[in-house]
Design a protein around this motif. Structure first.
Motif, PDB file in Angstrom:
ATOM      1  N   ARG A  73      -6.174 -16.334  -1.988  1.00 39.05           N
ATOM      2  CA  ARG A  73      -4.887 -16.871  -1.522  1.00 39.05           C
ATOM      3  C   ARG A  73      -3.781 -16.768  -2.568  1.00 39.05           C
ATOM      4  O   ARG A  73      -2.621 -17.024  -2.272  1.00 39.05           O
ATOM      5  N   SER A  74      -4.116 -16.397  -3.773  1.00 40.09           N
ATOM      6  CA  SER A  74      -3.137 -16.306  -4.846  1.00 40.09           C
ATOM      7  C   SER A  74      -2.027 -15.302  -4.507  1.00 40.09           C
ATOM      8  O   SER A  74      -2.312 -14.181  -4.075  1.00 40.09           O
ATOM      9  N   PRO A  75      -0.762 -15.675  -4.709  1.00 38.11           N
ATOM     10  CA  PRO A  75       0.339 -14.729  -4.454  1.00 38.11           C
ATOM     11  C   PRO A  75       0.219 -13.452  -5.291  1.00 38.11           C
ATOM     12  O   PRO A  75       0.551 -12.374  -4.805  1.00 38.11           O
ATOM     13  N   GLU A  76      -0.284 -13.550  -6.512  1.00 41.63           N
ATOM     14  CA  GLU A  76      -0.436 -12.362  -7.352  1.00 41.63           C
ATOM     15  C   GLU A  76      -1.451 -11.397  -6.748  1.00 41.63           C
ATOM     16  O   GLU A  76      -1.256 -10.178  -6.763  1.00 41.63           O
ATOM     17  N   PHE A  77      -2.531 -11.928  -6.185  1.00 43.22           N
ATOM     18  CA  PHE A  77      -3.537 -11.075  -5.548  1.00 43.22           C
ATOM     19  C   PHE A  77      -2.964 -10.393  -4.309  1.00 43.22           C
ATOM     20  O   PHE A  77      -3.218  -9.233  -4.046  1.00 43.22           O
ATOM     21  N   ARG A  78      -2.168 -11.111  -3.523  1.00 43.08           N
ATOM     22  CA  ARG A  78      -1.684 -10.615  -2.235  1.00 43.08           C
ATOM     23  C   ARG A  78      -0.427  -9.746  -2.340  1.00 43.08           C
ATOM     24  O   ARG A  78      -0.039  -9.123  -1.363  1.00 43.08           O
ATOM     25  N   LYS A  79       0.184  -9.651  -3.511  1.00 43.85           N
ATOM     26  CA  LYS A  79       1.488  -8.988  -3.604  1.00 43.85           C
ATOM     27  C   LYS A  79       1.473  -7.516  -3.221  1.00 43.85           C
ATOM     28  O   LYS A  79       2.459  -7.005  -2.732  1.00 43.85           O
ATOM     29  N   GLU A  80       0.389  -6.812  -3.419  1.00 44.10           N
ATOM     30  CA  GLU A  80       0.310  -5.393  -3.070  1.00 44.10           C
ATOM     31  C   GLU A  80      -0.445  -5.150  -1.759  1.00 44.10           C
ATOM     32  O   GLU A  80      -0.839  -4.034  -1.467  1.00 44.10           O
ATOM     33  N   TRP A  81      -0.623  -6.208  -0.953  1.00 38.60           N
ATOM     34  CA  TRP A  81      -1.412  -6.101   0.268  1.00 38.60           C
ATOM     35  C   TRP A  81      -0.852  -5.046   1.212  1.00 38.60           C
ATOM     36  O   TRP A  81      -1.590  -4.243   1.774  1.00 38.60           O
ATOM     37  N   ARG A  82       0.455  -5.025   1.423  1.00 38.34           N
ATOM     38  CA  ARG A  82       1.059  -4.046   2.342  1.00 38.34           C
ATOM     39  C   ARG A  82       0.820  -2.624   1.862  1.00 38.34           C
ATOM     40  O   ARG A  82       0.582  -1.725   2.655  1.00 38.34           O
ATOM     41  N   HIS A  83       0.892  -2.419   0.560  1.00 34.51           N
ATOM     42  CA  HIS A  83       0.655  -1.079   0.023  1.00 34.51           C
ATOM     43  C   HIS A  83      -0.790  -0.645   0.296  1.00 34.51           C
ATOM     44  O   HIS A  83      -1.026   0.500   0.686  1.00 34.51           O
ATOM     45  N   LEU A  84      -1.732  -1.552   0.127  1.00 36.90           N
ATOM     46  CA  LEU A  84      -3.130  -1.228   0.430  1.00 36.90           C
ATOM     47  C   LEU A  84      -3.288  -0.915   1.916  1.00 36.90           C
ATOM     48  O   LEU A  84      -4.012   0.005   2.283  1.00 36.90           O
ATOM     49  N   ASP A  85      -2.606  -1.663   2.772  1.00 40.69           N
ATOM     50  CA  ASP A  85      -2.662  -1.387   4.215  1.00 40.69           C
ATOM     51  C   ASP A  85      -2.180   0.027   4.534  1.00 40.69           C
ATOM     52  O   ASP A  85      -2.672   0.663   5.460  1.00 40.69           O
ATOM     53  N   GLN A  86      -1.209   0.544   3.787  1.00 42.09           N
ATOM     54  CA  GLN A  86      -0.695   1.895   4.004  1.00 42.09           C
ATOM     55  C   GLN A  86      -1.704   2.965   3.567  1.00 42.09           C
ATOM     56  O   GLN A  86      -1.663   4.095   4.047  1.00 42.09           O
ATOM     57  N   LEU A  87      -2.594   2.619   2.671  1.00 43.17           N
ATOM     58  CA  LEU A  87      -3.575   3.568   2.140  1.00 43.17           C
ATOM     59  C   LEU A  87      -4.907   3.544   2.887  1.00 43.17           C
ATOM     60  O   LEU A  87      -5.749   4.404   2.669  1.00 43.17           O
ATOM     61  N   THR A  88      -5.093   2.553   3.743  1.00 41.81           N
ATOM     62  CA  THR A  88      -6.389   2.368   4.385  1.00 41.81           C
ATOM     63  C   THR A  88      -6.246   2.250   5.899  1.00 41.81           C
ATOM     64  O   THR A  88      -5.170   1.940   6.412  1.00 41.81           O
ATOM     65  N   HIS A  89      -7.362   2.499   6.591  1.00 42.64           N
ATOM     66  CA  HIS A  89      -7.400   2.335   8.049  1.00 42.64           C
ATOM     67  C   HIS A  89      -7.899   0.951   8.424  1.00 42.64           C
ATOM     68  O   HIS A  89      -7.402   0.343   9.351  1.00 42.64           O
ATOM     69  N   GLU A  90      -8.914   0.499   7.706  1.00 43.16           N
ATOM     70  CA  GLU A  90      -9.569  -0.753   8.058  1.00 43.16           C
ATOM     71  C   GLU A  90     -10.202  -1.360   6.817  1.00 43.16           C
ATOM     72  O   GLU A  90     -10.738  -0.661   5.968  1.00 43.16           O
ATOM     73  N   ILE A  91     -10.118  -2.687   6.728  1.00 38.17           N
ATOM     74  CA  ILE A  91     -10.801  -3.437   5.677  1.00 38.17           C
ATOM     75  C   ILE A  91     -11.700  -4.437   6.387  1.00 38.17           C
ATOM     76  O   ILE A  91     -11.235  -5.238   7.190  1.00 38.17           O
ATOM     77  N   ASP A  92     -12.999  -4.370   6.111  1.00 40.06           N
ATOM     78  CA  ASP A  92     -13.988  -5.168   6.832  1.00 40.06           C
ATOM     79  C   ASP A  92     -14.786  -6.024   5.846  1.00 40.06           C
ATOM     80  O   ASP A  92     -15.822  -5.597   5.341  1.00 40.06           O
ATOM     81  N   PRO A  93     -14.285  -7.255   5.534  1.00 38.57           N
ATOM     82  CA  PRO A  93     -14.993  -8.120   4.580  1.00 38.57           C
ATOM     83  C   PRO A  93     -15.994  -9.058   5.270  1.00 38.57           C
ATOM     84  O   PRO A  93     -15.754  -9.533   6.378  1.00 38.57           O
ATOM     85  N   HIS A  94     -17.106  -9.305   4.596  1.00 43.00           N
ATOM     86  CA  HIS A  94     -18.104 -10.267   5.074  1.00 43.00           C
ATOM     87  C   HIS A  94     -18.735 -10.954   3.874  1.00 43.00           C
ATOM     88  O   HIS A  94     -18.882 -10.353   2.809  1.00 43.00           O
ATOM     89  N   LEU A  95     -19.133 -12.226   4.059  1.00 41.93           N
ATOM     90  CA  LEU A  95     -19.813 -12.986   3.009  1.00 41.93           C
ATOM     91  C   LEU A  95     -21.321 -12.932   3.223  1.00 41.93           C
ATOM     92  O   LEU A  95     -21.809 -12.958   4.361  1.00 41.93           O
ATOM     93  N   TYR A  96     -22.056 -12.872   2.107  1.00 44.37           N
ATOM     94  CA  TYR A  96     -23.510 -12.765   2.144  1.00 44.37           C
ATOM     95  C   TYR A  96     -24.133 -13.677   1.096  1.00 44.37           C
ATOM     96  O   TYR A  96     -23.469 -14.115   0.156  1.00 44.37           O
TER      97      TYR A  96
END
Length: 108
Positions: A73-96
């Protein structure tokens, strides 16, 4: 009675990308991994890239779910989120959690 050792939470993200964008996406994820490595509860992060260039696997170990979610949730972590979305089709996270570990020393 001894207290049970708490297992870390593991998050595995499968990130789909076009082969020509994999290196840039991996670079951005490496930058984010450096940030995450300084956050409370961090244990480790491994980034893997597929040989066909279509996927990146982000394998994260954290002390517990709440600390991992706080880092995300940190703003520093999320700041480049849109740029990553432009480079990827899908991000599929799961906890184990770890259910079984075997190594080369364990022969059946």
């Amino acid at each position: 009675m001894p207290q049970a050792k708490l297992q870390p939470v593991i998050q595995i993200n499968v990130i789909e990308s076009q082969p020509e964008k994999q290196a840039e996406a991996l670079s951005l994820m490496t930058e984010r991994a450096r940030f995450m490595s300084r956050q409370p509860g961090f244990i480790s992060i491994s980034l893997l890239r597929s040989l066909d260039g279509k996927r990146i696997i982000n394998y994260v170990q954290w002390q517990d779910r709440e600390l991992l979610q706080s880092a995300h949730r940190s703003p520093e972590f999320r700041k480049e989120w849109r740029h990553l979305d432009q480079l990827t089709h899908e991000i599929d996270p799961h906890l184990y959690e770890v259910a079984q570990v075997m190594d080369g020393a364990q022969r059946v």
